[in-house]
Motif scaffolding. Sequence first.
Motif, PDB file in Angstrom:
ATOM      1  N   ALA A 445       0.947  -1.594   0.179  1.00 48.36           N
ATOM      2  CA  ALA A 445       0.129   0.150  -0.103  1.00 48.36           C
ATOM      3  C   ALA A 445       0.933   1.544   0.013  1.00 48.36           C
ATOM      4  CB  ALA A 445      -0.336  -0.078   1.107  1.00 48.36           C
ATOM      5  N   LEU A 446       2.235   1.174   0.833  1.00 44.41           N
ATOM      6  CA  LEU A 446       2.914   2.482   0.877  1.00 44.41           C
ATOM      7  C   LEU A 446       3.722   2.659  -0.189  1.00 44.41           C
ATOM      8  CD1 LEU A 446       3.359   4.591   2.444  1.00 44.41           C
ATOM      9  CD2 LEU A 446       4.293   3.116   4.438  1.00 44.41           C
ATOM     10  N   ILE A 447       4.061   1.740  -0.810  1.00 49.42           N
ATOM     11  CA  ILE A 447       4.963   1.536  -2.451  1.00 49.42           C
ATOM     12  C   ILE A 447       4.088   2.166  -3.366  1.00 49.42           C
ATOM     13  CG2 ILE A 447       6.123   0.428  -3.848  1.00 49.42           C
ATOM     14  CD1 ILE A 447       7.150  -1.405  -1.829  1.00 49.42           C
ATOM     15  N   ASN A 448       2.428   2.108  -3.180  1.00 47.18           N
ATOM     16  CA  ASN A 448       2.343   2.394  -4.579  1.00 47.18           C
ATOM     17  C   ASN A 448       1.277   4.206  -3.706  1.00 47.18           C
ATOM     18  OD1 ASN A 448       1.501   0.811  -6.507  1.00 47.18           O
ATOM     19  ND2 ASN A 448       1.598  -0.534  -4.112  1.00 47.18           N
ATOM     20  N   PHE A 449       1.717   4.403  -2.908  1.00 52.94           N
ATOM     21  CA  PHE A 449       1.091   6.047  -2.333  1.00 52.94           C
ATOM     22  C   PHE A 449       1.688   6.335  -3.234  1.00 52.94           C
ATOM     23  CE2 PHE A 449       1.890  10.465  -0.981  1.00 52.94           C
ATOM     24  CZ  PHE A 449       0.451  10.243  -0.750  1.00 52.94           C
ATOM     25  N   VAL A 450       0.747   7.514  -4.145  1.00 51.12           N
ATOM     26  CA  VAL A 450       0.846   8.459  -5.057  1.00 51.12           C
ATOM     27  C   VAL A 450       0.373  10.019  -4.711  1.00 51.12           C
ATOM     28  CG1 VAL A 450       0.779   9.201  -7.642  1.00 51.12           C
ATOM     29  CG2 VAL A 450       0.493   7.006  -7.205  1.00 51.12           C
ATOM     30  N   PRO A 451       1.257  10.930  -4.466  1.00 51.17           N
ATOM     31  CA  PRO A 451       1.280  12.273  -4.143  1.00 51.17           C
ATOM     32  C   PRO A 451       0.302  13.233  -4.621  1.00 51.17           C
ATOM     33  CG  PRO A 451       3.771  11.675  -3.954  1.00 51.17           C
ATOM     34  CD  PRO A 451       2.894  10.620  -5.104  1.00 51.17           C
ATOM     35  N   ASP A 452       0.168  12.967  -5.998  1.00 47.28           N
ATOM     36  CA  ASP A 452      -0.113  13.509  -6.999  1.00 47.28           C
ATOM     37  C   ASP A 452      -1.609  13.399  -6.749  1.00 47.28           C
ATOM     38  OD1 ASP A 452       1.977  14.614  -8.145  1.00 47.28           O
ATOM     39  OD2 ASP A 452       2.239  13.977  -9.829  1.00 47.28           O
ATOM     40  N   LEU A 453      -1.746  12.054  -6.483  1.00 48.92           N
ATOM     41  CA  LEU A 453      -3.656  11.969  -6.515  1.00 48.92           C
ATOM     42  C   LEU A 453      -3.776  12.557  -4.679  1.00 48.92           C
ATOM     43  CD1 LEU A 453      -3.774   8.165  -7.567  1.00 48.92           C
ATOM     44  CD2 LEU A 453      -4.256  10.129  -8.755  1.00 48.92           C
ATOM     45  N   SER A 454      -5.330  12.571  -5.764  1.00 51.50           N
ATOM     46  CA  SER A 454      -6.385  12.920  -4.332  1.00 51.50           C
ATOM     47  C   SER A 454      -6.708  11.784  -2.916  1.00 51.50           C
ATOM     48  CB  SER A 454      -7.947  13.011  -4.198  1.00 51.50           C
ATOM     49  OG  SER A 454      -8.714  12.362  -4.395  1.00 51.50           O
ATOM     50  N   PRO A 455      -6.420  12.195  -1.567  1.00 47.33           N
ATOM     51  CA  PRO A 455      -6.071  11.082  -0.864  1.00 47.33           C
ATOM     52  C   PRO A 455      -7.890  10.202  -0.905  1.00 47.33           C
ATOM     53  CG  PRO A 455      -6.383  13.793   0.839  1.00 47.33           C
ATOM     54  CD  PRO A 455      -7.305  13.506  -1.475  1.00 47.33           C
ATOM     55  N   GLU A 456      -9.058  10.156  -1.705  1.00 44.83           N
ATOM     56  CA  GLU A 456      -9.550   9.448  -1.892  1.00 44.83           C
ATOM     57  C   GLU A 456      -9.319   8.648  -2.712  1.00 44.83           C
ATOM     58  OE1 GLU A 456     -11.595  12.577   0.437  1.00 44.83           O
ATOM     59  OE2 GLU A 456     -10.133  12.448  -1.940  1.00 44.83           O
ATOM     60  N   GLU A 457      -8.003   8.707  -4.000  1.00 43.01           N
ATOM     61  CA  GLU A 457      -8.289   7.924  -5.263  1.00 43.01           C
ATOM     62  C   GLU A 457      -7.099   7.332  -4.325  1.00 43.01           C
ATOM     63  OE1 GLU A 457      -8.878  11.179  -8.993  1.00 43.01           O
ATOM     64  OE2 GLU A 457      -6.794  11.461  -7.429  1.00 43.01           O
ATOM     65  N   ASN A 458      -5.807   7.266  -3.635  1.00 40.49           N
ATOM     66  CA  ASN A 458      -5.100   7.760  -2.810  1.00 40.49           C
ATOM     67  C   ASN A 458      -5.298   6.255  -2.569  1.00 40.49           C
ATOM     68  OD1 ASN A 458      -2.075   7.898  -3.505  1.00 40.49           O
ATOM     69  ND2 ASN A 458      -2.487  10.115  -3.256  1.00 40.49           N
ATOM     70  N   LEU A 459      -6.606   5.962  -1.594  1.00 45.99           N
ATOM     71  CA  LEU A 459      -7.521   4.821  -0.937  1.00 45.99           C
ATOM     72  C   LEU A 459      -7.377   3.639  -1.971  1.00 45.99           C
ATOM     73  CD1 LEU A 459      -8.039   3.881   2.176  1.00 45.99           C
ATOM     74  CD2 LEU A 459     -10.356   5.110   2.044  1.00 45.99           C
ATOM     75  N   GLU A 460      -8.506   4.109  -2.324  1.00 46.86           N
ATOM     76  CA  GLU A 460      -8.534   3.183  -3.552  1.00 46.86           C
ATOM     77  C   GLU A 460      -7.170   2.559  -4.250  1.00 46.86           C
ATOM     78  OE1 GLU A 460     -11.405   3.014  -7.442  1.00 46.86           O
ATOM     79  OE2 GLU A 460     -11.134   4.681  -6.302  1.00 46.86           O
ATOM     80  N   THR A 461      -6.539   3.414  -4.669  1.00 51.52           N
ATOM     81  CA  THR A 461      -5.542   2.646  -5.101  1.00 51.52           C
ATOM     82  C   THR A 461      -4.894   1.661  -4.217  1.00 51.52           C
ATOM     83  OG1 THR A 461      -4.797   4.722  -6.733  1.00 51.52           O
ATOM     84  CG2 THR A 461      -3.489   2.889  -6.083  1.00 51.52           C
ATOM     85  N   MET A 462      -4.818   2.446  -3.125  1.00 50.99           N
ATOM     86  CA  MET A 462      -3.618   1.326  -2.048  1.00 50.99           C
ATOM     87  C   MET A 462      -4.450  -0.328  -1.483  1.00 50.99           C
ATOM     88  SD  MET A 462      -2.640   4.524   0.807  1.00 50.99           S
ATOM     89  CE  MET A 462      -1.210   4.895   0.540  1.00 50.99           C
TER      90      MET A 462
END
Length: 573
Positions: A445-462
């Motif tokens: 999950a942490l490796i796949n965090f993307v700074p440019d995405l919104s918090p909601e988008e990051n949670l979905e990606t993680m």
Amino acid sequence: MSLKAIDASLMQKAFLAGAKGLESKKEWINELNVFPVPDGDTGTNMTMTIMAAAREVAAIEKPTMENLAKAMSSGSLRGARGNSGVILSQLFRGFTKEIKGADTVDVRILADAFVRGTETAYKAVMKPKEGTILTVAKGMADRALELAEETDDVIEFARQVIEHGDYVLSQTPEMLPVLKQAGVVDSGGQGLMQVMKGAYDGLCGKEIDLSVDGSQAAGSGQAASGAAARTGSAAGASDIDTADIKFGYCTEFIINLEKEFGDDKEHSFKSYLESIGDSIVVVADDEIVKVHVHTNDPGLAIQRALTYGSLSRMKIDNMREEHEERLIQNAEKAAEEQKAAEQAKAEAAKDEPRKPYGFIAVSVGDGLGEIFRGIGADYLIEGGQTMNPSTEDMVNAIDHVNADTIYILPNNKNIILAAEQAKYLVEDKTIIVVPSKTVPQGITALINFVPDLSPEENLETMVEEMGRVKTGQITYAVRNTVIDDMEIHEGDIMGIGDSGMLAVGASVAGTTLDTLKAMVDDESELVSIYYGSDVSAEDADAMLVKVQEAFPDLEIELNEGGQPIYYYLISVE
């Protein structure tokens, strides 16, 4: 015995008795965990949760329903550990909302409090499962409503509520097949019943030690760096352990001579003292003899000295006890210094520009801690399977991260609820709990965090990327049982997957390979292996070779995790 209502003083006693009732049975409750792993912790989590509240309740000198309710609710809320502990805290939270406005509590208020506590607990769990502590609580609440129409005697009411709770608990194996197969009732439900039975004893006036040890107040979850600092301080506090003190009593006295005490007798007396101790000092003049000796039997030294005269200024100190007290004092001092350092660090962080986002990870083991720090974790809470951090540990960690949005990686399914509970106690930051159930999921999950995405988008990606990770854990069995149709004996090595048992064997290497075979499929590309504190680097390297030979087409990574209890953590992607 008949009782029409409970006043604040009796409510305080009943709650403390309930806490002690649970505490006395915690190890038994731990053993009820379905998986026979060496870290069964339901009893421990529930006990630490209720004792956090008990410390606040016990400190109230002039109890009222209002201040008791606040102490029971806030104490258990912040001290909550593990799913069972969080649910217990929510039961108290709902219960206390009903009693806080009353001067005394009768069966009608008690029944309403039981119902509200159960409703609050159910709401706290995203997907409530029957056959658990929730089922037992609901069964008692339903029975409480019926009894409120039948009796006004609190003692009879409580007795029958508990009787029904025991019945519902006995039925939990019929609701959860995994309990039936393991031959146990639900451990969380059993813990709740111990609270109820302890409280009942308190209501009935049974003599119970209601003292609460304040020294247990400190939470276990700490930053890994903080834990290391404390360990260093403790080691430096003294170069010896109490076990290294050969003679335990420092014995001093003066002999008021009544007989001749020449050189021969002085030499003989010293020789005798040397036979029973060490650190001997004997200073004689014409009338008195000053004596100092370390010995395990001061009486022997005194008896021999009495043959020369009367004794005065006698002093005997237990050196082991004194040494332990010094260690405790040094440890307390070190803890205070550590706390001050952490507070200073937190204050300094507040003065720095606030970051848009930060990360908190729950981890145990130096190797895993380094991995999390290396991929961006700002703060580590030490914990996991062997010790679930509390809600308050989460809140303290959040306070140390100076960021607008903070992601918490629980990395254990039994810690997610405590993290969710913590976010409602924080007002000035946005808290996002990533529902990572294992360390490999948290790393992914942490490796796949993307700074440019919104918090909601990051949670979905993680969450999406975590779903691609399979986790295996290799440990040993602490009792005989049957799980997933696999017969397990004490001492066997088990391979546990995301959904249940994957392999059982006699050796760590063999079971690890069997576990991997159950995890790997045609889409698998990468296997990551994290070896624990009980595995040497040489054994880990040998394991790597065996895995590479068994799976030549996959990329295999080996990392030092340093985690206790689990020989290997494995992820397959």
